[in-house]
Design a protein around this motif. Sequence first.
Motif, short mmCIF file in Angstrom:
data_model
loop_
_atom_site.label_atom_id
_atom_site.label_comp_id
_atom_site.label_asym_id
_atom_site.label_seq_id
_atom_site.Cartn_x
_atom_site.Cartn_y
_atom_site.Cartn_z
N LEU A 1 8.81 9.35 20.52
CA LEU A 1 8.00 9.07 19.32
C LEU A 1 7.44 7.65 19.34
CD1 LEU A 1 7.01 9.96 16.51
CD2 LEU A 1 9.20 9.19 15.59
N PHE A 2 8.31 6.65 19.58
CA PHE A 2 7.88 5.26 19.43
C PHE A 2 7.31 4.65 20.71
CE2 PHE A 2 10.77 5.71 15.80
CZ PHE A 2 9.95 5.23 14.79
N ARG A 3 7.57 5.26 21.84
CA ARG A 3 7.01 4.72 23.08
C ARG A 3 5.73 5.42 23.51
NH1 ARG A 3 11.86 3.18 27.39
NH2 ARG A 3 12.91 1.64 26.06
N ARG A 4 5.54 6.66 23.08
CA ARG A 4 4.37 7.41 23.53
C ARG A 4 3.54 7.91 22.36
NH1 ARG A 4 5.75 11.62 28.20
NH2 ARG A 4 3.48 11.75 28.05
N ALA A 5 4.16 8.68 21.45
CA ALA A 5 3.38 9.36 20.42
C ALA A 5 2.74 8.39 19.44
CB ALA A 5 4.27 10.37 19.67
N VAL A 6 3.54 7.48 18.88
CA VAL A 6 3.00 6.55 17.88
C VAL A 6 1.98 5.59 18.48
CG1 VAL A 6 3.61 4.64 16.34
CG2 VAL A 6 4.95 6.75 16.30
N PRO A 7 2.25 4.93 19.63
CA PRO A 7 1.21 4.05 20.19
C PRO A 7 -0.10 4.78 20.49
CG PRO A 7 3.32 3.60 21.23
CD PRO A 7 3.51 4.84 20.40
N ALA A 8 -0.02 5.98 21.06
CA ALA A 8 -1.24 6.73 21.34
C ALA A 8 -1.96 7.11 20.07
CB ALA A 8 -0.90 7.98 22.16
N HIS A 9 -1.21 7.48 19.05
CA HIS A 9 -1.83 7.86 17.77
C HIS A 9 -2.50 6.66 17.11
CE1 HIS A 9 -2.38 10.32 14.19
NE2 HIS A 9 -1.86 9.34 13.47
N GLN A 10 -1.86 5.52 17.16
CA GLN A 10 -2.45 4.32 16.56
C GLN A 10 -3.69 3.88 17.32
OE1 GLN A 10 1.25 2.05 14.37
NE2 GLN A 10 0.78 1.46 16.46
N ALA A 11 -3.67 3.99 18.63
CA ALA A 11 -4.83 3.60 19.43
C ALA A 11 -6.01 4.52 19.18
CB ALA A 11 -4.46 3.59 20.91
N ALA A 12 -5.75 5.80 18.92
CA ALA A 12 -6.83 6.75 18.71
C ALA A 12 -7.41 6.69 17.30
CB ALA A 12 -6.35 8.18 18.99
N GLY A 13 -6.66 6.10 16.35
CA GLY A 13 -7.12 6.04 14.97
C GLY A 13 -8.09 4.91 14.73
N PRO A 14 -8.78 4.93 13.60
CA PRO A 14 -9.73 3.86 13.27
C PRO A 14 -9.01 2.53 13.06
CG PRO A 14 -9.42 5.33 11.39
CD PRO A 14 -8.72 5.97 12.54
N ALA A 15 -9.60 1.47 13.54
CA ALA A 15 -8.98 0.15 13.44
C ALA A 15 -8.90 -0.34 12.00
CB ALA A 15 -9.74 -0.85 14.30
N ASP A 16 -9.82 0.15 11.14
CA ASP A 16 -9.85 -0.32 9.75
C ASP A 16 -9.21 0.67 8.80
OD1 ASP A 16 -11.73 1.63 10.13
OD2 ASP A 16 -13.30 0.66 8.93
N ALA A 17 -8.31 1.54 9.29
CA ALA A 17 -7.68 2.54 8.44
C ALA A 17 -6.84 1.86 7.37
CB ALA A 17 -6.81 3.47 9.27
N GLU A 18 -6.95 2.37 6.14
CA GLU A 18 -6.16 1.84 5.04
C GLU A 18 -4.75 2.42 5.10
OE1 GLU A 18 -7.00 -0.39 2.83
OE2 GLU A 18 -9.01 -0.63 3.68
N PRO A 19 -3.75 1.66 4.65
CA PRO A 19 -2.39 2.21 4.62
C PRO A 19 -2.30 3.37 3.63
CG PRO A 19 -2.49 0.10 3.47
CD PRO A 19 -3.81 0.28 4.15
N PRO A 20 -1.48 4.37 3.91
CA PRO A 20 -1.35 5.52 2.99
C PRO A 20 -0.92 5.06 1.61
CG PRO A 20 -0.29 5.98 5.09
CD PRO A 20 -0.65 4.52 5.11
N GLN A 21 -1.52 5.65 0.59
CA GLN A 21 -1.26 5.25 -0.78
C GLN A 21 -0.38 6.27 -1.49
OE1 GLN A 21 -2.38 2.30 -2.01
NE2 GLN A 21 -3.25 1.91 0.03
N ARG A 22 0.55 5.79 -2.30
CA ARG A 22 1.38 6.60 -3.20
C ARG A 22 2.10 7.72 -2.45
NH1 ARG A 22 -2.57 7.10 -8.54
NH2 ARG A 22 -2.86 4.86 -8.82
N VAL A 23 2.67 7.37 -1.34
CA VAL A 23 3.39 8.37 -0.54
C VAL A 23 4.61 8.87 -1.29
CG1 VAL A 23 4.64 8.75 1.62
CG2 VAL A 23 2.57 7.34 1.60
N LEU A 24 5.35 7.98 -1.93
CA LEU A 24 6.56 8.39 -2.63
C LEU A 24 6.24 9.30 -3.81
CD1 LEU A 24 8.75 5.15 -2.59
CD2 LEU A 24 8.98 7.19 -1.20
N ARG A 25 5.12 9.07 -4.46
CA ARG A 25 4.74 9.94 -5.57
C ARG A 25 4.45 11.35 -5.07
NH1 ARG A 25 -0.46 9.02 -9.58
NH2 ARG A 25 0.05 10.66 -11.07
#
Length: 503
Positions: free
Chosen positions: A261-285
């Motif tokens: 997850l943290f060595r392959r999946a997450v880095p690849a996912h972050q690299a493929a996403g938009p650089a200006d992506a906003e952090p997720p809002q109201r996740v706990l709600r």
Amino acid sequence: MASLVEHPRPRPRRRRPMAGTCPCPVAMPCDCSFRALLRARIRAVRAALPGGALPARARAALRPADGRPRSDALMRNGHVLAASSIVAAGLGGFFWLLATRYYAVETVGRSYAALSAAMFLSTLGSLNLGDALVRFVPAAGRHTRSLVLRCYVISIGFSAAVAVGFLLLVPVIAPDLVFLRGPVLAVAFVAATAGYSVFVLQDGALTGTRRTGWVLGENAVFAVTKAVLLAACAVLAVSSGIMLAWAAAMLISIGLANIVLFRRAVPAHQAAGPADAEPPQRVLRWAGADYLGNLFSFAAYSVVPLMVLAQLGPEGSAYYSLAFVIAETLFVATFSMGHSLVVEGARDPRRLAEYARRMLRHTGLLLAGAVLVILVGARWILGVFGPGYAEHGTTVLRLMALCALPVAVINVVIQMARVRRALPWMIGVRVASSAMVITLVAFLLPRYGLTGVGLAWLIAEYVLAAGLLLVLRGWLRTTDRPDTNRPDTELTDTELTDGGEPA
């Protein structure tokens, strides 16, 4: 001297299109050879496999004119998630079958109760953040790592606190588990409860990053490892071998999955996403609303067996429980496939309606085949467990299996509500289902026995699905927004919820 026999000139060999450049299979018929078509299909399958890497030329050949990949991530990942749930259920049953062969009945009973308590408390303490990761990781971009780690910390903390509270109240609510209050076992129980919450959350994170193959893999590793360790503990005569094998296998699975997850999946996912992506809002709600809805679903699954036990005794409870476990496999597989709809809908909200229609058609066809098999073979399936199960449980199993068809509709509505952040629908659908099931069971069980229980589930699910079809038709229209001037991730909460409460 030239030969009097004129040898024919070799005909120029027709150059066949290469598999990497073949436009097939898209439109048929075509001028490509069978070999080229076959090689193109093999390349497509390779590209769909986890870790499948192809040259840029071959990847370009696997894309249609509109630039979207031909590989169907929605259905492919849905199938893998459904297979993962079925494999986990099947191999989990095999583990307990081995336990009954190696250990005394009393040891199996205590161990099963302890592990069931740990998993139940972990479910309460995880606050449904695993499903939240399925919903918010796809569009989290560069915030993915921090989102996953925050969910881990919150879930571990709450699960550990719930486990400690349970141990303090064990003499009152579960006297048979007082042995868990020993110093070593108490620490191990709290750690196992917190660890299982991570085990669930990592599945959500891997699903959100489209690494569903690893979800299937880590569940298979967990199941096989605990079976092997159980056999080793039995050979070494370890008295607490069942719990030890389960906990050790879980730790191994968590370690392997989080390395991926943290060595392959997450880095690849972050690299493929938009650089200006906003952090997720109201996740706990969002997670709180989904958590509340899940509690109502859990209430129906837990209360009905108690009602059957009180009315028909242990034998009736056994017949019902086995029929429900078999039918529930279809329900779990359906909702597991629905997670793929959440992932793809969160990545591309404007195509949510298209994805939902395809998911509804596909799961409906698959479930129709599975239901037909159970309807025809119900008596034989139950006969494997004994003649009494076949005699008393066949009708209720057939009725419960028929519930799988409306569950496909209910599943699509719930998953669309999750993507749209329509919190009232996320809660209300499951409240309505549980209330109708429990009410109808209370009315029909005393009159018709187990058949009445099956009829209660059948009536409740079909009535609810019929009403939700009206809502679903509106949602399938309103989410089709052909606005090509904005990125998919910039749709507003109002557009996504369409009257629901924005998260």
